[in-house]
Design a protein around this motif. Structure first.
Motif, PDB file in Angstrom:
ATOM      1  N   LYS A 212       0.819  -1.197   0.000  1.00 10.03           N
ATOM      2  CA  LYS A 212       0.000   0.000   0.000  1.00 10.03           C
ATOM      3  C   LYS A 212       0.864   1.262   0.000  1.00 10.03           C
ATOM      4  CE  LYS A 212      -3.817  -2.337   0.285  1.00 10.03           C
ATOM      5  NZ  LYS A 212      -4.818  -2.315  -0.813  1.00 10.03           N
ATOM      6  N   SER A 213       0.233   2.372  -0.387  1.00  5.88           N
ATOM      7  CA  SER A 213       0.893   3.673  -0.286  1.00  5.88           C
ATOM      8  C   SER A 213       1.109   3.994   1.182  1.00  5.88           C
ATOM      9  CB  SER A 213       0.013   4.748  -0.940  1.00  5.88           C
ATOM     10  OG  SER A 213       0.457   6.039  -0.599  1.00  5.88           O
ATOM     11  N   GLY A 214       2.216   4.686   1.491  1.00  8.51           N
ATOM     12  CA  GLY A 214       2.558   4.949   2.881  1.00  8.51           C
ATOM     13  C   GLY A 214       1.500   5.711   3.646  1.00  8.51           C
ATOM     14  N   THR A 215       0.771   6.619   2.976  1.00  6.85           N
ATOM     15  CA  THR A 215      -0.223   7.438   3.669  1.00  6.85           C
ATOM     16  C   THR A 215      -1.628   6.857   3.580  1.00  6.85           C
ATOM     17  OG1 THR A 215      -0.504   8.788   1.678  1.00  6.85           O
ATOM     18  CG2 THR A 215       1.093   9.560   3.311  1.00  6.85           C
ATOM     19  N   GLU A 216      -1.771   5.705   2.937  1.00  4.23           N
ATOM     20  CA  GLU A 216      -3.100   5.099   2.797  1.00  4.23           C
ATOM     21  C   GLU A 216      -3.590   4.551   4.141  1.00  4.23           C
ATOM     22  OE1 GLU A 216      -5.337   1.632   0.109  1.00  4.23           O
ATOM     23  OE2 GLU A 216      -3.317   2.341  -0.400  1.00  4.23           O
ATOM     24  N   PHE A 217      -4.847   4.792   4.433  1.00  3.19           N
ATOM     25  CA  PHE A 217      -5.431   4.317   5.683  1.00  3.19           C
ATOM     26  C   PHE A 217      -5.707   2.824   5.583  1.00  3.19           C
ATOM     27  CE2 PHE A 217      -8.931   3.378   8.549  1.00  3.19           C
ATOM     28  CZ  PHE A 217      -8.552   4.014   9.706  1.00  3.19           C
ATOM     29  N   MET A 218      -5.303   2.079   6.616  1.00  2.39           N
ATOM     30  CA  MET A 218      -5.436   0.624   6.604  1.00  2.39           C
ATOM     31  C   MET A 218      -6.000   0.123   7.928  1.00  2.39           C
ATOM     32  SD  MET A 218      -4.403  -0.946   3.817  1.00  2.39           S
ATOM     33  CE  MET A 218      -3.894  -2.568   4.427  1.00  2.39           C
ATOM     34  N   GLU A 219      -6.653  -1.044   7.854  1.00  5.08           N
ATOM     35  CA  GLU A 219      -7.089  -1.760   9.050  1.00  5.08           C
ATOM     36  C   GLU A 219      -6.491  -3.155   9.010  1.00  5.08           C
ATOM     37  OE1 GLU A 219     -11.309  -1.851   9.297  1.00  5.08           O
ATOM     38  OE2 GLU A 219     -11.491   0.244   9.956  1.00  5.08           O
ATOM     39  N   LEU A 220      -5.966  -3.607  10.147  1.00  2.00           N
ATOM     40  CA  LEU A 220      -5.388  -4.943  10.241  1.00  2.00           C
ATOM     41  C   LEU A 220      -6.004  -5.668  11.429  1.00  2.00           C
ATOM     42  CD1 LEU A 220      -1.521  -4.568   9.726  1.00  2.00           C
ATOM     43  CD2 LEU A 220      -3.180  -5.572   8.137  1.00  2.00           C
ATOM     44  N   GLU A 221      -6.409  -6.916  11.203  1.00  2.00           N
ATOM     45  CA  GLU A 221      -6.867  -7.729  12.320  1.00  2.00           C
ATOM     46  C   GLU A 221      -5.658  -8.454  12.912  1.00  2.00           C
ATOM     47  OE1 GLU A 221     -10.078 -11.274  13.423  1.00  2.00           O
ATOM     48  OE2 GLU A 221     -10.218 -10.191  11.504  1.00  2.00           O
ATOM     49  N   LEU A 222      -5.505  -8.344  14.223  1.00  2.00           N
ATOM     50  CA  LEU A 222      -4.352  -8.917  14.894  1.00  2.00           C
ATOM     51  C   LEU A 222      -4.711 -10.222  15.579  1.00  2.00           C
ATOM     52  CD1 LEU A 222      -3.001  -5.644  16.563  1.00  2.00           C
ATOM     53  CD2 LEU A 222      -2.477  -6.547  14.290  1.00  2.00           C
ATOM     54  N   ASN A 223      -3.743 -11.113  15.669  1.00  2.00           N
ATOM     55  CA  ASN A 223      -3.958 -12.399  16.319  1.00  2.00           C
ATOM     56  C   ASN A 223      -3.567 -12.323  17.794  1.00  2.00           C
ATOM     57  OD1 ASN A 223      -4.743 -13.663  13.870  1.00  2.00           O
ATOM     58  ND2 ASN A 223      -2.580 -13.909  13.304  1.00  2.00           N
ATOM     59  N   GLY A 224      -4.195 -13.188  18.598  1.00  2.00           N
ATOM     60  CA  GLY A 224      -3.845 -13.251  20.014  1.00  2.00           C
ATOM     61  C   GLY A 224      -4.954 -12.687  20.890  1.00  2.00           C
ATOM     62  N   CYS A 225      -5.008 -13.176  22.119  1.00  2.00           N
ATOM     63  CA  CYS A 225      -6.096 -12.762  23.017  1.00  2.00           C
ATOM     64  C   CYS A 225      -5.754 -11.526  23.829  1.00  2.00           C
ATOM     65  CB  CYS A 225      -6.486 -13.921  23.940  1.00  2.00           C
ATOM     66  SG  CYS A 225      -5.146 -14.481  25.005  1.00  2.00           S
ATOM     67  N   ASN A 226      -4.467 -11.192  23.967  1.00  2.00           N
ATOM     68  CA  ASN A 226      -4.076 -10.015  24.742  1.00  2.00           C
ATOM     69  C   ASN A 226      -3.275  -9.024  23.903  1.00  2.00           C
ATOM     70  OD1 ASN A 226      -5.173 -10.733  27.341  1.00  2.00           O
ATOM     71  ND2 ASN A 226      -3.565 -12.292  27.491  1.00  2.00           N
ATOM     72  N   THR A 227      -3.546  -9.017  22.609  1.00  2.00           N
ATOM     73  CA  THR A 227      -2.757  -8.193  21.692  1.00  2.00           C
ATOM     74  C   THR A 227      -2.924  -6.708  21.979  1.00  2.00           C
ATOM     75  OG1 THR A 227      -3.181  -9.895  20.037  1.00  2.00           O
ATOM     76  CG2 THR A 227      -2.176  -7.875  19.269  1.00  2.00           C
ATOM     77  N   ARG A 228      -4.127  -6.299  22.344  1.00  2.00           N
ATOM     78  CA  ARG A 228      -4.359  -4.876  22.627  1.00  2.00           C
ATOM     79  C   ARG A 228      -3.443  -4.392  23.754  1.00  2.00           C
ATOM     80  NH1 ARG A 228      -7.781  -3.435  26.688  1.00  2.00           N
ATOM     81  NH2 ARG A 228      -7.958  -1.178  27.000  1.00  2.00           N
ATOM     82  N   LEU A 229      -3.336  -5.185  24.819  1.00  2.00           N
ATOM     83  CA  LEU A 229      -2.488  -4.803  25.943  1.00  2.00           C
ATOM     84  C   LEU A 229      -1.014  -4.829  25.558  1.00  2.00           C
ATOM     85  CD1 LEU A 229      -4.270  -6.682  28.867  1.00  2.00           C
ATOM     86  CD2 LEU A 229      -4.493  -4.278  28.209  1.00  2.00           C
ATOM     87  N   GLN A 230      -0.606  -5.830  24.783  1.00  2.00           N
ATOM     88  CA  GLN A 230       0.794  -5.920  24.346  1.00  2.00           C
ATOM     89  C   GLN A 230       1.154  -4.735  23.455  1.00  2.00           C
ATOM     90  OE1 GLN A 230       0.908  -9.730  22.458  1.00  2.00           O
ATOM     91  NE2 GLN A 230       0.856 -10.889  24.378  1.00  2.00           N
ATOM     92  N   LEU A 231       0.234  -4.383  22.538  1.00  2.00           N
ATOM     93  CA  LEU A 231       0.478  -3.251  21.652  1.00  2.00           C
ATOM     94  C   LEU A 231       0.530  -1.948  22.455  1.00  2.00           C
ATOM     95  CD1 LEU A 231       0.820  -1.970  18.905  1.00  2.00           C
ATOM     96  CD2 LEU A 231      -1.653  -2.103  18.567  1.00  2.00           C
ATOM     97  N   GLY A 232      -0.349  -1.833  23.447  1.00  2.00           N
ATOM     98  CA  GLY A 232      -0.343  -0.643  24.289  1.00  2.00           C
ATOM     99  C   GLY A 232       0.976  -0.478  25.031  1.00  2.00           C
ATOM    100  N   GLU A 233       1.514  -1.569  25.543  1.00  2.00           N
ATOM    101  CA  GLU A 233       2.796  -1.505  26.246  1.00  2.00           C
ATOM    102  C   GLU A 233       3.912  -1.072  25.306  1.00  2.00           C
ATOM    103  OE1 GLU A 233       3.370  -5.327  27.949  1.00  2.00           O
ATOM    104  OE2 GLU A 233       1.880  -5.060  29.542  1.00  2.00           O
ATOM    105  N   TYR A 234       3.881  -1.606  24.084  1.00  3.21           N
ATOM    106  CA  TYR A 234       4.908  -1.248  23.101  1.00  3.21           C
ATOM    107  C   TYR A 234       4.808   0.236  22.731  1.00  3.21           C
ATOM    108  CZ  TYR A 234       7.212  -0.685  18.611  1.00  3.21           C
ATOM    109  OH  TYR A 234       7.998  -0.216  17.590  1.00  3.21           O
ATOM    110  N   LEU A 235       3.587   0.723  22.451  1.00  4.54           N
ATOM    111  CA  LEU A 235       3.413   2.118  22.056  1.00  4.54           C
ATOM    112  C   LEU A 235       3.853   3.064  23.171  1.00  4.54           C
ATOM    113  CD1 LEU A 235      -0.051   1.857  20.251  1.00  4.54           C
ATOM    114  CD2 LEU A 235       2.190   2.145  19.180  1.00  4.54           C
ATOM    115  N   HIS A 236       3.485   2.734  24.395  1.00  5.06           N
ATOM    116  CA  HIS A 236       3.867   3.574  25.533  1.00  5.06           C
ATOM    117  C   HIS A 236       5.389   3.628  25.689  1.00  5.06           C
ATOM    118  CE1 HIS A 236       3.552   5.519  29.436  1.00  5.06           C
ATOM    119  NE2 HIS A 236       4.378   4.626  29.923  1.00  5.06           N
ATOM    120  N   ALA A 237       6.035   2.496  25.477  1.00  3.10           N
ATOM    121  CA  ALA A 237       7.489   2.419  25.639  1.00  3.10           C
ATOM    122  C   ALA A 237       8.235   3.144  24.528  1.00  3.10           C
ATOM    123  CB  ALA A 237       7.936   0.954  25.693  1.00  3.10           C
TER     124      ALA A 237
END
Length: 259
Positions: free
Chosen positions: A165-190
């Motif tokens: 995709k183009s770098g500025t194109e808006f995208m949605e991705l479905e993520l695998n795993g049951c606690n992915t939201r929390l893991q992603l949140g920890e990564y973004l915060h860090a």
């Protein structure tokens, strides 16, 4: 001339001015008050009493005297001054404060990158807090921004989709795993992201497909993350196959919001 001098008690602050000054704008609320169109009240000392912010009134009164708005360089109460100008209905003052407020808003325009994470968790009352609940997690944002996330989170398949995709194109991705939201949140915060907004909602209903007619709970979490970009900012992506890390900088399609 002495009879034209008026003493005011505005929210406990005493001012001395003239009737001519107060009625400079006859169509205003304060002009009507001192031209006899509206009733006025006095305190125990005979001062005309106005139950408004006393300290801010000094700027209102100075505007009435000179038809110019003079504020100190470190003035931080534009919202309050706007409220008072609106109450007194001094239209030239109201326009000037709105103009300054608009300039202030543009000054504090914040630019950067946004990521939104939505997690929907469905299960019975007994399973909703556990890994037995059905979980769907979707992350959305610009393709270039999502590519800055670790492959461990977005997955190899997700990475391949983004690279097409183009770098500025808006995208949605479905993520695998049951606690992915929390893991992603920890990564973004860090890595310097801040949680801009987080909402949780829940609903319930009966599972008509089950013989036991279990009560099912659906919990939805929506997190909005923001990475401020004031100068060139780099968020390191896992460099694989010799690829360079993606730099999330001002040249890479920023979103801008008013703080």
């Amino acid at each position: 001339m002495a009879q034209d001098i008026i003493h005011l008690n505005v929210g406990g602050c005493i001012y001395m001015t003239t009737k001519l000054t107060l009625t400079r704008y006859p169509d205003s609320m304060i002009g009507a008050m001192f031209s006899g169109a509206f009733p006025t009240s006095k305190d125990s000392n005979g001062n005309y009493f106005i139950d408004r912010d006393g300290s801010i009134f000094r700027y209102v009164l100075n505007f009435l005297r000179s038809s110019r708005l003079s504020l100190p360089a470190d003035f931080k109460d534009l919202d309050l001054l706007l409220t008072e100008a609106d109450f007194y209905q001094i239209q030239p003052l109201l326009r000037e404060v709105k103009r300054l407020k608009s300039e202030q808003d543009r000054k504090y325009l914040r630019c950067g990158h946004f990521i939104e994470v939505i997690e929907v968790r469905v299960g019975s009352m007994a399973t909703i807090p556990t890994k037995n609940a059905r979980v769907k997690t979707v992350v959305s944002g610009q393709a270039r921004v999502l590519l800055s996330l670790p492959t461990l989170i977005i997955g190899e398949e997700g990475k391949e989709k983004l690279l097409k995709k183009s770098g500025t194109e808006f995208m949605e991705l479905e993520l695998n795993g049951c606690n992915t939201r929390l893991q992603l949140g920890e990564y973004l915060h860090a890595t310097g992201w801040s949680l801009d907004n987080s909402k949780m909602s829940s609903s319930s209903g009966c599972d008509t497909k089950s013989l036991m007619s279990n009560l099912m709970i659906e919990q939805s979490h929506r997190d909005r993350w923001f990475l401020a970009v004031h100068s060139a900012t780099t968020v390191t992506m896992e460099a694989q196959h010799g690829a360079e890390p993606y730099a999330l900088s001002q040249q890479n399609g920023l979103h801008c919001d008013i703080e």
